[in-house]
Write an enzyme that holds these catalytic residues in place. Sequence first.
Site, PDB file in Angstrom:
ATOM      1  N   CYS A   1      -1.553  -9.736  10.821  1.00 31.05           N
ATOM      2  CA  CYS A   1      -1.939  -8.863  11.923  1.00 31.05           C
ATOM      3  C   CYS A   1      -3.079  -9.502  12.716  1.00 31.05           C
ATOM      4  O   CYS A   1      -3.801 -10.351  12.207  1.00 31.05           O
ATOM      5  CB  CYS A   1      -2.408  -7.489  11.473  1.00 31.05           C
ATOM      6  SG  CYS A   1      -1.290  -6.671  10.348  1.00 31.05           S
ATOM      7  N   ARG A  31       0.420 -13.636  14.981  1.00 28.57           N
ATOM      8  CA  ARG A  31       0.007 -13.106  13.677  1.00 28.57           C
ATOM      9  C   ARG A  31       0.853 -11.916  13.233  1.00 28.57           C
ATOM     10  O   ARG A  31       0.645 -11.374  12.153  1.00 28.57           O
ATOM     11  CB  ARG A  31      -1.461 -12.671  13.745  1.00 28.57           C
ATOM     12  CG  ARG A  31      -2.407 -13.783  14.146  1.00 28.57           C
ATOM     13  CD  ARG A  31      -3.809 -13.245  14.248  1.00 28.57           C
ATOM     14  NE  ARG A  31      -4.367 -12.993  12.935  1.00 28.57           N
ATOM     15  CZ  ARG A  31      -5.075 -13.863  12.238  1.00 28.57           C
ATOM     16  NH1 ARG A  31      -5.323 -15.046  12.740  1.00 28.57           N
ATOM     17  NH2 ARG A  31      -5.540 -13.562  11.059  1.00 28.57           N
ATOM     18  N   GLU A  57      13.465 -28.589   4.336  1.00 31.02           N
ATOM     19  CA  GLU A  57      12.895 -28.188   5.621  1.00 31.02           C
ATOM     20  C   GLU A  57      14.014 -27.810   6.610  1.00 31.02           C
ATOM     21  O   GLU A  57      13.897 -26.828   7.343  1.00 31.02           O
ATOM     22  CB  GLU A  57      12.013 -29.321   6.168  1.00 31.02           C
ATOM     23  CG  GLU A  57      11.368 -29.091   7.508  1.00 31.02           C
ATOM     24  CD  GLU A  57      10.460 -27.858   7.588  1.00 31.02           C
ATOM     25  OE1 GLU A  57      10.183 -27.236   6.559  1.00 31.02           O
ATOM     26  OE2 GLU A  57      10.070 -27.504   8.707  1.00 31.02           O
ATOM     27  N   HIS A 114      25.969 -30.227 -10.192  1.00 29.87           N
ATOM     28  CA  HIS A 114      25.459 -29.392 -11.293  1.00 29.87           C
ATOM     29  C   HIS A 114      25.556 -27.904 -10.969  1.00 29.87           C
ATOM     30  O   HIS A 114      24.830 -27.102 -11.545  1.00 29.87           O
ATOM     31  CB  HIS A 114      24.013 -29.782 -11.612  1.00 29.87           C
ATOM     32  CG  HIS A 114      23.889 -31.197 -12.081  1.00 29.87           C
ATOM     33  ND1 HIS A 114      24.359 -31.607 -13.314  1.00 29.87           N
ATOM     34  CD2 HIS A 114      23.417 -32.305 -11.472  1.00 29.87           C
ATOM     35  CE1 HIS A 114      24.144 -32.908 -13.450  1.00 29.87           C
ATOM     36  NE2 HIS A 114      23.584 -33.362 -12.333  1.00 29.87           N
ATOM     37  N   LYS A 151       3.650 -16.012  12.675  1.00 33.99           N
ATOM     38  CA  LYS A 151       3.279 -17.427  12.659  1.00 33.99           C
ATOM     39  C   LYS A 151       2.279 -17.729  11.558  1.00 33.99           C
ATOM     40  O   LYS A 151       2.323 -18.759  10.921  1.00 33.99           O
ATOM     41  CB  LYS A 151       2.702 -17.799  14.030  1.00 33.99           C
ATOM     42  CG  LYS A 151       2.278 -19.250  14.170  1.00 33.99           C
ATOM     43  CD  LYS A 151       3.477 -20.161  14.211  1.00 33.99           C
ATOM     44  CE  LYS A 151       3.109 -21.620  14.326  1.00 33.99           C
ATOM     45  NZ  LYS A 151       4.221 -22.468  13.848  1.00 33.99           N
ATOM     46  N   ASN A 154      -6.873  -5.855   9.573  1.00 31.76           N
ATOM     47  CA  ASN A 154      -6.041  -7.005   9.202  1.00 31.76           C
ATOM     48  C   ASN A 154      -6.332  -7.295   7.740  1.00 31.76           C
ATOM     49  O   ASN A 154      -7.451  -7.670   7.397  1.00 31.76           O
ATOM     50  CB  ASN A 154      -6.423  -8.202  10.090  1.00 31.76           C
ATOM     51  CG  ASN A 154      -5.889  -9.524   9.563  1.00 31.76           C
ATOM     52  OD1 ASN A 154      -4.853  -9.554   8.917  1.00 31.76           O
ATOM     53  ND2 ASN A 154      -6.602 -10.609   9.838  1.00 31.76           N
ATOM     54  N   GLY A 155      -5.331  -7.105   6.887  1.00 27.17           N
ATOM     55  CA  GLY A 155      -5.544  -7.342   5.454  1.00 27.17           C
ATOM     56  C   GLY A 155      -4.724  -6.363   4.646  1.00 27.17           C
ATOM     57  O   GLY A 155      -3.834  -5.692   5.179  1.00 27.17           O
ATOM     58  N   TRP A 171       1.929  -6.935  11.517  1.00 29.68           N
ATOM     59  CA  TRP A 171       3.009  -7.465  10.675  1.00 29.68           C
ATOM     60  C   TRP A 171       3.010  -6.567   9.450  1.00 29.68           C
ATOM     61  O   TRP A 171       2.058  -6.571   8.676  1.00 29.68           O
ATOM     62  CB  TRP A 171       2.728  -8.917  10.291  1.00 29.68           C
ATOM     63  CG  TRP A 171       3.844  -9.534   9.491  1.00 29.68           C
ATOM     64  CD1 TRP A 171       4.986 -10.099   9.981  1.00 29.68           C
ATOM     65  CD2 TRP A 171       3.913  -9.662   8.070  1.00 29.68           C
ATOM     66  NE1 TRP A 171       5.769 -10.558   8.951  1.00 29.68           N
ATOM     67  CE2 TRP A 171       5.135 -10.294   7.767  1.00 29.68           C
ATOM     68  CE3 TRP A 171       3.083  -9.290   7.013  1.00 29.68           C
ATOM     69  CZ2 TRP A 171       5.539 -10.580   6.459  1.00 29.68           C
ATOM     70  CZ3 TRP A 171       3.485  -9.568   5.716  1.00 29.68           C
ATOM     71  CH2 TRP A 171       4.694 -10.209   5.446  1.00 29.68           C
ATOM     72  N   GLU A 205      15.214 -19.335   8.891  1.00 32.89           N
ATOM     73  CA  GLU A 205      14.238 -18.469   9.546  1.00 32.89           C
ATOM     74  C   GLU A 205      14.583 -18.138  10.990  1.00 32.89           C
ATOM     75  O   GLU A 205      14.251 -17.058  11.452  1.00 32.89           O
ATOM     76  CB  GLU A 205      12.809 -19.007   9.418  1.00 32.89           C
ATOM     77  CG  GLU A 205      12.539 -20.311  10.101  1.00 32.89           C
ATOM     78  CD  GLU A 205      11.111 -20.789   9.873  1.00 32.89           C
ATOM     79  OE1 GLU A 205      10.216 -19.964   9.696  1.00 32.89           O
ATOM     80  OE2 GLU A 205      10.905 -22.012   9.879  1.00 32.89           O
ATOM     81  N   LYS A 209      14.340 -24.118   8.273  1.00 33.06           N
ATOM     82  CA  LYS A 209      14.417 -23.880   9.726  1.00 33.06           C
ATOM     83  C   LYS A 209      15.665 -23.060  10.039  1.00 33.06           C
ATOM     84  O   LYS A 209      15.614 -22.124  10.830  1.00 33.06           O
ATOM     85  CB  LYS A 209      14.509 -25.193  10.519  1.00 33.06           C
ATOM     86  CG  LYS A 209      13.291 -26.073  10.589  1.00 33.06           C
ATOM     87  CD  LYS A 209      12.145 -25.514  11.359  1.00 33.06           C
ATOM     88  CE  LYS A 209      11.256 -24.728  10.456  1.00 33.06           C
ATOM     89  NZ  LYS A 209      10.031 -25.329  10.021  1.00 33.06           N
TER      90      LYS A 209
END
Length: 615
Positions: free
Chosen positions: A2, A27, A488, A511, A610, A100-101, A74, A495, A492
């Site tokens: 946030c 955020r 990676e 396997h 982000k 925020n927290g 968020w 997300e 990508k």
Amino acid sequence: MCGIVAYVGSRNAQPILLDALSRLEYRGYDSAGLAILNGHGVEVRKKSGRIENLAKACQAKPISGSMGISHTRWATHGAPTDSNAHPHLDASGKLALVHNGVIENFLELKEKLSKAGHTFQSDTDTEVLAHCLGDAYAKSQAKGEARLLEAVRQTFNQIHGTMGIAVIHSDLPGLVVGARRGSPLVIGVGQGENFLASDTQALAPYTNRVVILKDLEIVALHADRFDVSSPLGSNTQIKVEEIENGMIHSDKGSHPHFMLKEIMEQPRSIENAFRGRLDRDGGTTKLGGLNMSADQLRQIQRISVLGCGTALHSGMVGKYLIEDLAKIPVETQHASEFRYGDSPVSRHTLFLAVSQSGETADTLGALREAQRRGYPCLGICNNVASSIARESDGGVYMHAGPEIGVAATKSFTSQVMVFALLGLLLGRHHQLSANHGAELLDAIVQLPEKIRQTLKHSDSVARVAKTYAHSRSMLFLGRLANFPIALEGALKMKEITYLHAEGYPSAELKHGVIAMIDKETPTVLIATQDGVYDKNLGSLQEIKARGGPVIAVAEEGDSKIQGLADAVLQVPKTHELLQPILNVIPLQLFSYHTAVALGRDVDKPRNLAKSVTVE
Ligand code: F6R
């Protein structure tokens, strides 16, 4: 997580709060709200969805007043609805709070308050915090400003968890109280006006003079002054800093999305990562910010890399670079796991905390844990004024410039470049010859041009992406330093497209994962010509034998692969240690173009933010 912004001055607060908040959307962006003292009391607007929804609500019914608080969320506790959006009010309706927290003991506190007759409008931990503050304020014998400050101090003692807060009370016009524990908070110092924000970027158009609050500090903010105090109430020394970076406000330029812009910026961001740091004659690099002597560098016997998501993947590539160049064993750990784990750490271990934002709570927590155990810790960060950059013992900045797209792209390649520079430096303090060092330096200098060449294939990557965009699932395979590139590529893809994607070391296929292969499930195989090229070709054949389509990342002119794979994403050849930097670029483009083909919100994918500033 946030973002919060507060303003007190003589201008109309609403447009300032909305504008500053829009720069904190990275955020969190699932709901937003603001509260302004309108001359009669606290007036609140809040809306689920993006800040633009809040802006529309404010345009339809503007609030007039020259001080207020605001928040972009968020969601942690409670769905992203209007009622769960911040600000939250206390029981009297006179005190408004943005936070925020995370309040870890909120259920316990809520139960206690409910028994005392409090009722709640939301499912959030923050509303409980607002009620705790209001309760402490009501019971306090202090007067005026001191009463709100005392309420904040008392509440600090009641809660477990993290908070960066801004509070206003309708009985105290002209005062915003801010406090931090765990979450970042900065004061923006203006002329006849002052600000609070989760980071300096929010304040870019308003001021470049900031005070970065230390943990547990409390500030009483007025239009013409501010007083910072410790939790015990004593005034603390403040340092007003002038920042440059905060003034940079990115735009997309001619690109439709920040993500594409940032992918395309990589020739420059990579150059910025190594500019001024190469020592061709010594076959080494110069990294001034490490704060370690040559002797200390020679004594390092082990390296432990801490990070999350993409940052951790860069560390996994870094492991290959450092082990190859410096022959120092490197382990990589999810920061969140290290923090609470019991794994023994050998002596003479150097910790590296990798983080684009420098604010990731898990990485910051892990850094603090490593420091608590007495190990030297360096930060590899992009954000210069960030908590990790400030709290580590030294470090290397990536200088990638602002990264706004939620999916990390240029920061990843810059991080890998920093690992290459660090590997070279450590190598030259251990066993690497100047000649081998110089060979890598030559390749580093040529890399921006090779990245430019790689980016020219964007249109052909887009065509491949369109062909496979409607797959349900994708596999990403690579070996050795290209295994983290496969991880990676899969991250990508997940997300920003929401497709199921998994990254594996190529040889792991047999396997278990091979059971997933069918003609509907494409495999992206990284198969540039390194020491395991033939092994990768073997994996390719195994997939083809089971009818699975293969998209290969291969070197330009590799006719063997062209004859075997269904599609090829081409990259130029470079030094084997730098090849992962080129190999990841078509995967960034592949996920980007797939997301565009599927009509996804590329820069702000669902459920994400982000910067992950909560555990
Ligand atoms: C993926 C992504 C995340 C971040 C992770 C760590 O595209 O962006 O996985 O890499 O949240 O963030 P930083 O590097 O800011 O610590």
